[in-house]
Design a protein around this motif. Structure first.
Motif, PDB file in Angstrom:
ATOM      1  N   LEU A  10       0.820  -1.214   0.000  1.00 44.51           N
ATOM      2  CA  LEU A  10       0.000   0.000   0.000  1.00 44.51           C
ATOM      3  C   LEU A  10       0.854   1.265   0.000  1.00 44.51           C
ATOM      4  CD1 LEU A  10      -2.947  -0.967   2.338  1.00 44.51           C
ATOM      5  CD2 LEU A  10      -2.932  -0.751  -0.147  1.00 44.51           C
ATOM      6  N   ILE A  11       2.009   1.243   0.621  1.00 44.09           N
ATOM      7  CA  ILE A  11       2.917   2.389   0.575  1.00 44.09           C
ATOM      8  C   ILE A  11       3.437   2.582  -0.846  1.00 44.09           C
ATOM      9  CG2 ILE A  11       5.182   3.219   1.325  1.00 44.09           C
ATOM     10  CD1 ILE A  11       4.511   2.006   4.081  1.00 44.09           C
ATOM     11  N   ILE A  12       3.735   1.488  -1.537  1.00 42.14           N
ATOM     12  CA  ILE A  12       4.191   1.578  -2.925  1.00 42.14           C
ATOM     13  C   ILE A  12       3.075   2.137  -3.813  1.00 42.14           C
ATOM     14  CG2 ILE A  12       4.879   0.195  -4.926  1.00 42.14           C
ATOM     15  CD1 ILE A  12       6.390  -1.611  -2.910  1.00 42.14           C
ATOM     16  N   VAL A  13       1.840   1.689  -3.600  1.00 43.40           N
ATOM     17  CA  VAL A  13       0.704   2.211  -4.364  1.00 43.40           C
ATOM     18  C   VAL A  13       0.526   3.701  -4.092  1.00 43.40           C
ATOM     19  CG1 VAL A  13      -1.822   2.104  -4.590  1.00 43.40           C
ATOM     20  CG2 VAL A  13      -0.478   0.011  -4.548  1.00 43.40           C
ATOM     21  N   PHE A  14       0.655   4.124  -2.841  1.00 51.57           N
ATOM     22  CA  PHE A  14       0.537   5.539  -2.492  1.00 51.57           C
ATOM     23  C   PHE A  14       1.629   6.361  -3.173  1.00 51.57           C
ATOM     24  CE2 PHE A  14       1.644   9.083   0.373  1.00 51.57           C
ATOM     25  CZ  PHE A  14       0.451   9.782   0.317  1.00 51.57           C
ATOM     26  N   ALA A  15       2.854   5.835  -3.209  1.00 51.58           N
ATOM     27  CA  ALA A  15       3.957   6.550  -3.859  1.00 51.58           C
ATOM     28  C   ALA A  15       3.691   6.702  -5.354  1.00 51.58           C
ATOM     29  CB  ALA A  15       5.265   5.814  -3.611  1.00 51.58           C
ATOM     30  N   PHE A  16       3.183   5.649  -6.008  1.00 52.16           N
ATOM     31  CA  PHE A  16       2.850   5.751  -7.425  1.00 52.16           C
ATOM     32  C   PHE A  16       1.720   6.744  -7.662  1.00 52.16           C
ATOM     33  CE2 PHE A  16       5.011   1.591  -8.135  1.00 52.16           C
ATOM     34  CZ  PHE A  16       5.887   2.051  -9.103  1.00 52.16           C
ATOM     35  N   TRP A  17       0.732   6.778  -6.777  1.00 52.11           N
ATOM     36  CA  TRP A  17      -0.354   7.740  -6.896  1.00 52.11           C
ATOM     37  C   TRP A  17       0.187   9.166  -6.785  1.00 52.11           C
ATOM     38  CZ3 TRP A  17      -1.991  11.342  -3.260  1.00 52.11           C
ATOM     39  CH2 TRP A  17      -3.149  12.046  -3.590  1.00 52.11           C
ATOM     40  N   ALA A  18       1.065   9.392  -5.810  1.00 51.42           N
ATOM     41  CA  ALA A  18       1.629  10.726  -5.611  1.00 51.42           C
ATOM     42  C   ALA A  18       2.467  11.146  -6.821  1.00 51.42           C
ATOM     43  CB  ALA A  18       2.468  10.759  -4.337  1.00 51.42           C
ATOM     44  N   LEU A  19       3.275  10.241  -7.349  1.00 53.99           N
ATOM     45  CA  LEU A  19       4.068  10.570  -8.534  1.00 53.99           C
ATOM     46  C   LEU A  19       3.184  10.824  -9.746  1.00 53.99           C
ATOM     47  CD1 LEU A  19       7.064   8.120  -8.148  1.00 53.99           C
ATOM     48  CD2 LEU A  19       7.083  10.607  -7.921  1.00 53.99           C
ATOM     49  N   TYR A  20       2.120  10.058  -9.901  1.00 54.47           N
ATOM     50  CA  TYR A  20       1.178  10.269 -11.000  1.00 54.47           C
ATOM     51  C   TYR A  20       0.557  11.661 -10.916  1.00 54.47           C
ATOM     52  CZ  TYR A  20      -3.150   9.823 -13.670  1.00 54.47           C
ATOM     53  OH  TYR A  20      -4.182  10.036 -14.538  1.00 54.47           O
ATOM     54  N   ARG A  21       0.123  12.038  -9.718  1.00 55.80           N
ATOM     55  CA  ARG A  21      -0.483  13.356  -9.542  1.00 55.80           C
ATOM     56  C   ARG A  21       0.528  14.473  -9.750  1.00 55.80           C
ATOM     57  NH1 ARG A  21      -5.747  13.873 -10.219  1.00 55.80           N
ATOM     58  NH2 ARG A  21      -6.844  12.221  -9.169  1.00 55.80           N
ATOM     59  N   LEU A  22       1.772  14.245  -9.341  1.00 55.95           N
ATOM     60  CA  LEU A  22       2.800  15.276  -9.447  1.00 55.95           C
ATOM     61  C   LEU A  22       3.293  15.436 -10.876  1.00 55.95           C
ATOM     62  CD1 LEU A  22       4.743  17.221  -7.977  1.00 55.95           C
ATOM     63  CD2 LEU A  22       6.295  15.301  -7.710  1.00 55.95           C
ATOM     64  N   LEU A  23       3.566  14.344 -11.565  1.00 53.84           N
ATOM     65  CA  LEU A  23       4.234  14.413 -12.862  1.00 53.84           C
ATOM     66  C   LEU A  23       3.293  14.380 -14.065  1.00 53.84           C
ATOM     67  CD1 LEU A  23       7.184  12.012 -12.063  1.00 53.84           C
ATOM     68  CD2 LEU A  23       7.173  14.508 -11.985  1.00 53.84           C
ATOM     69  N   ILE A  24       2.179  13.662 -13.978  1.00 51.27           N
ATOM     70  CA  ILE A  24       1.319  13.499 -15.149  1.00 51.27           C
ATOM     71  C   ILE A  24       0.116  14.443 -15.102  1.00 51.27           C
ATOM     72  CG2 ILE A  24      -0.146  11.877 -16.405  1.00 51.27           C
ATOM     73  CD1 ILE A  24       1.866   9.693 -15.612  1.00 51.27           C
TER      74      ILE A  24
END
Length: 54
Positions: A10-24
């Motif tokens: 779940l921490i990995i999923v949260f990190a991917f969500w945060a990167l998606y929101r930040l970069l894409i």
């Protein structure tokens, strides 16, 4: 044993969500409250696991 891996996943999923929101999506400012709540949740979860496993 699987219960120990669920927080890591779940921490990995949260990190991917945060990167998606930040970069894409580039709507980081609009999602800042969700980010803080996610960090708070992970912190509380970490404390619970720390006290249960020590």
């Amino acid at each position: 044993m699987l219960r120990l891996f669920i927080p890591i996943i779940l921490i990995i999923v949260f990190a991917f969500w945060a990167l998606y929101r930040l970069l894409i999506k580039k709507d980081w400012r609009q999602q800042l409250s969700n980010f803080y709540m996610g960090l708070f949740f992970i912190g509380i979860w970490g404390l619970i696991y720390f006290f249960l496993l020590s």
